[in-house]
Design an enzyme around this catalytic site. Structure first.
Site, PDB file in Angstrom:
ATOM      1  N   ASP A  24       0.633  -1.031   0.013  1.00 38.75           N
ATOM      2  CA  ASP A  24       0.069   0.032   0.026  1.00 38.75           C
ATOM      3  C   ASP A  24       0.852   1.269  -0.068  1.00 38.75           C
ATOM      4  O   ASP A  24       0.323   2.455   0.431  1.00 38.75           O
ATOM      5  CB  ASP A  24      -0.814   0.051   1.349  1.00 38.75           C
ATOM      6  CG  ASP A  24      -2.082   0.843   1.175  1.00 38.75           C
ATOM      7  OD1 ASP A  24      -2.593   1.094   0.206  1.00 38.75           O
ATOM      8  OD2 ASP A  24      -2.666   1.179   2.297  1.00 38.75           O
TER       9      ASP A  24
ATOM     10  N   CYS B 147     -24.553 -10.474 -10.610  1.00 36.71           N
ATOM     11  CA  CYS B 147     -24.737  -9.920  -9.230  1.00 36.71           C
ATOM     12  C   CYS B 147     -24.197  -8.205  -9.295  1.00 36.71           C
ATOM     13  O   CYS B 147     -23.195  -7.997  -9.888  1.00 36.71           O
ATOM     14  CB  CYS B 147     -24.022 -10.543  -8.292  1.00 36.71           C
ATOM     15  SG  CYS B 147     -23.674  -9.935  -6.636  1.00 36.71           S
TER      16      CYS B 147
ATOM     17  N   CYS C 195     -22.947  -5.292  -4.220  1.00 39.32           N
ATOM     18  CA  CYS C 195     -22.293  -4.192  -3.715  1.00 39.32           C
ATOM     19  C   CYS C 195     -22.995  -2.763  -4.314  1.00 39.32           C
ATOM     20  O   CYS C 195     -22.520  -1.822  -3.545  1.00 39.32           O
ATOM     21  CB  CYS C 195     -20.710  -4.571  -3.936  1.00 39.32           C
ATOM     22  SG  CYS C 195     -20.600  -4.697  -5.597  1.00 39.32           S
TER      23      CYS C 195
ATOM     24  N   CYS D 140     -24.147   0.173  -1.441  1.00 39.70           N
ATOM     25  CA  CYS D 140     -23.382   1.084  -1.162  1.00 39.70           C
ATOM     26  C   CYS D 140     -24.322   2.280  -0.791  1.00 39.70           C
ATOM     27  O   CYS D 140     -24.816   2.886  -2.085  1.00 39.70           O
ATOM     28  CB  CYS D 140     -22.285   1.518  -2.370  1.00 39.70           C
ATOM     29  SG  CYS D 140     -21.324   2.810  -1.721  1.00 39.70           S
TER      30      CYS D 140
ATOM     31  N   CYS E  39     -21.137  -9.006  -0.174  1.00 37.47           N
ATOM     32  CA  CYS E  39     -20.628  -9.861  -1.333  1.00 37.47           C
ATOM     33  C   CYS E  39     -20.737 -11.574  -1.171  1.00 37.47           C
ATOM     34  O   CYS E  39     -20.445 -11.985   0.052  1.00 37.47           O
ATOM     35  CB  CYS E  39     -19.074  -9.782  -1.536  1.00 37.47           C
ATOM     36  SG  CYS E  39     -18.553 -10.612  -2.877  1.00 37.47           S
TER      37      CYS E  39
END
Ligand code: SF4
Length: 385
Positions: free
Chosen positions: A148, A207, A210, A214, A263
Site C-alpha cells: 500500500d 450480481c 455491492c 453502497c 458480497c
C-alpha cells in the site's frame, strides 16, 4: 489445508512454464511456512491497461487525495525500480469471526481492515522474511517490498499475478478467501515467469449487490468507483465533513465494510489463520465513550499499532462524536454536552453538529456556546451544519 494445497499446486503448475522451477518451488514453500495464503508472479511490463482508467477517474474527480497520481509511476514497474524483472504478489486473508452479541447502542465500529495489528507491518515482515530466506541461498537476488505504499497498485499487480479477479466494488476477489485479503508485492531483479491472469468473475456477471448496498453511490456499473464518495474515505478525511457525509458514517469510527459484507463470495470465503488479525471485541466494537475519552496512553497502546490509528487520535474521537449524533441515546447526549467544552475547536464544532441531531434540546444546548466562538468558527459552522 487440502484446499490451500490446491492453490499452491495450481500456481506452481502455471509458473513452471516459464521460470526457474527450483527457485519458485523454494519461494512457494517458504511463503506457505510464513502464513502467506496466496502468491503469484508477474513480469515487469507496464500496466498499460490501467493508464486510461486512472486518467478517466482523474478527469471525473473520482480519485481521493490519499492516492498519489503519477500515471507513469503508477503503471510502470521500471520507473519504480529500474532493475525490476519480476513481481511477486502476495495475499494474506483477514476474515475472522467476531461475536456480535451484546453490541448495543453504546458501541461504535471499526472496519475489518483494522482488526488486530496493522497489516502493513505484518505483510512487510512476511515479505522481508521470505526474501531474506531466499537471498541467503541466492545472494544475487535483490528486491523491494511494498504494502500500500508503492506508486504501483497492489490490486493491479495481484490481478495480473493471478491472485484473483476484480469485483465490481474494485476489490480483488480470490476464489478461496474472497476479497478479505491484504495485498503486498515484491519487485525482484530475477526472471520468475508469470502466473495466469484470471478471467472475469462469473458471480459478478449476475450480481450487483455491492452497487445496490453502497449508500453513497460510490460504486458504479462498469467497474468504476468514486473514492471521494467512499464512507471509508469520510472516516479518514481531515477536512470538515458535510452533514450528509456525517450521516453516512453511521456507527463507523474507522472504515466501512458494507460492499464486502454483502458480497456472496465473501459469505462462504475461508477464514484466516493469521493470529495477528484476530479482533478483540472491546477494541473493534469499542464503547463510544471510551473513544471520546481516550487519552494518549490508550491510543498508543491500542490503536496506534492498528491501521485505524494512522490518521491520529483526534480523527477517531471526531468520528465517535459523529456517531454519538447518529445514534441518539441519553448517554450519547451527555457525552456531547461534555465534549462541547473541549479545548480543541474542531471537537467542539462536531459536538455542536451532533447535538443538532437531537432537535430543539440540542439546539438550546449549543446556542450560548456558539456565541462564544470566533467569527471563523461560526462561519464554518453555518456552512457545514
Ligand atoms: Fe461482484 Fe456481487 Fe461481490 Fe459486487 S457483491 S463484487 S457484484 S459478486
Amino acid at each position: 489445508m487440502v484446499v490451500l494445497t490446491y492453490v499452491y499446486v495450481i500456481i506452481i503448475d502455471k509458473i513452471n512454464i516459464n521460470g526457474d522451477f527450483v527457485l519458485k518451488d523454494i519461494i512457494l514453500g517458504e511463503a506457505k511456512g510464513l502464513g502467506i495464503d496466496i502468491i503469484g508472479f508477474t513480469d515487469g511490463e507496464v500496466f498499460s491497461e490501467l493508464q486510461p482508467v486512472i486518467k478517466d477517474r482523474l478527469d471525473k474527480g473520482f480519485i481521493s487525495s490519499f492516492f498519489h497520481v503519477d500515471i507513469e509511476q503508477n503503471t510502470n514497474p521500471l520507473i519504480v525500480w529500474k532493475d525490476t524483472k519480476s513481481i511477486i504478489s502476495i495475499g494474506v486473508s483477514y476474515k475472522h469471526k467476531l461475536d456480535e452479541t451484546k453490541i448495543d447502542k453504546s458501541r461504535c465500529s471499526i472496519s475489518r481492515v483494522a482488526w488486530g495489528q496493522d497489516y502493513h507491518n505484518i505483510l512487510l515482515e512476511k515479505m522481508n522474511r521470505l526474501m531474506s530466506n531466499i537471498t541467503r541461498e541466492y545472494p544475487d537476488i535483490k528486491y523491494k517490498a511494498y504494502v500500500d505504499n508503492a506508486p504501483l497498485l497492489d490490486r493491479a499487480v495481484a490481478h495480473r499475478s493471478g491472485l484473483g479477479f476484480y469485483g465490481k466494488n474494485g476489490f480483488i476477489i480470490n476464489k478461496l478467501y474472497g476479497s478479505y485479503i491484504f495485498l503486498g508485492h515484491i519487485l525482484t531483479n530475477i526472471e520468475l515467469g508469470k502466473s495466469s491472469e484470471l478471467d472475469d468473475c462469473t458471480t459478478c456477471r449476475f450480481c450487483s449487490r455491492c452497487i445496490q448496498a453502497c449508500p453513497t453511490g460510490a460504486i458504479k456499473e462498469g467497474y468504476d468507483f468514486n473514492s471521494n464518495k467512499c464512507i471509508s474515505f469520510f472516516t479518514q478525511k481531515k477536512e470538515l465533513l458535510s452533514r450528509e457525509e456525517r450521516k453516512y458514517i453511521g456507527k463507523m469510527v474507522y472504515g466501512c465494510d458494507i460492499c464486502q459484507e454483502v458480497c456472496p463470495i465473501n459469505k462462504t470465503a475461508k477464514y484466516s489463520n493469521e493470529a495477528a488479525f484476530v479482533p478483540l471485541k472491546d477494541v473493534v466494537r469499542p464503547k463510544i465513550k471510551d473513544i471520546i475519552n481516550m487519552d494518549n496512553a490508550m491510543f498508543k497502546n491500542i490503536y496506534k499499532s492498528s491501521s485505524a490509528g494512522w490518521r491520529g487520535k483526534k480523527i477517531l474521537q471526531r468520528n465517535a462524536i459523529i456517531v454519538a449524533g447518529n445514534i441518539k441515546t441519553e448517554e450519547n447526549y451527555q457525552l456531547l454536552k461534555q465534549t462541547l467544552n473541549d479545548s480543541r475547536w474542531d471537537i467542539r464544532m462536531y459536538s455542536m453538529f451532533s447535538l443538532l441531531e437531537y432537535g430543539e434540546r440540542g439546539m438550546n444546548e449549543i446556542k450560548e456556546k456558539l456565541n462564544g466562538e470566533d467569527e471563523e468558527f461560526r462561519k464554518n459552522f453555518n456552512i457545514y451544519c
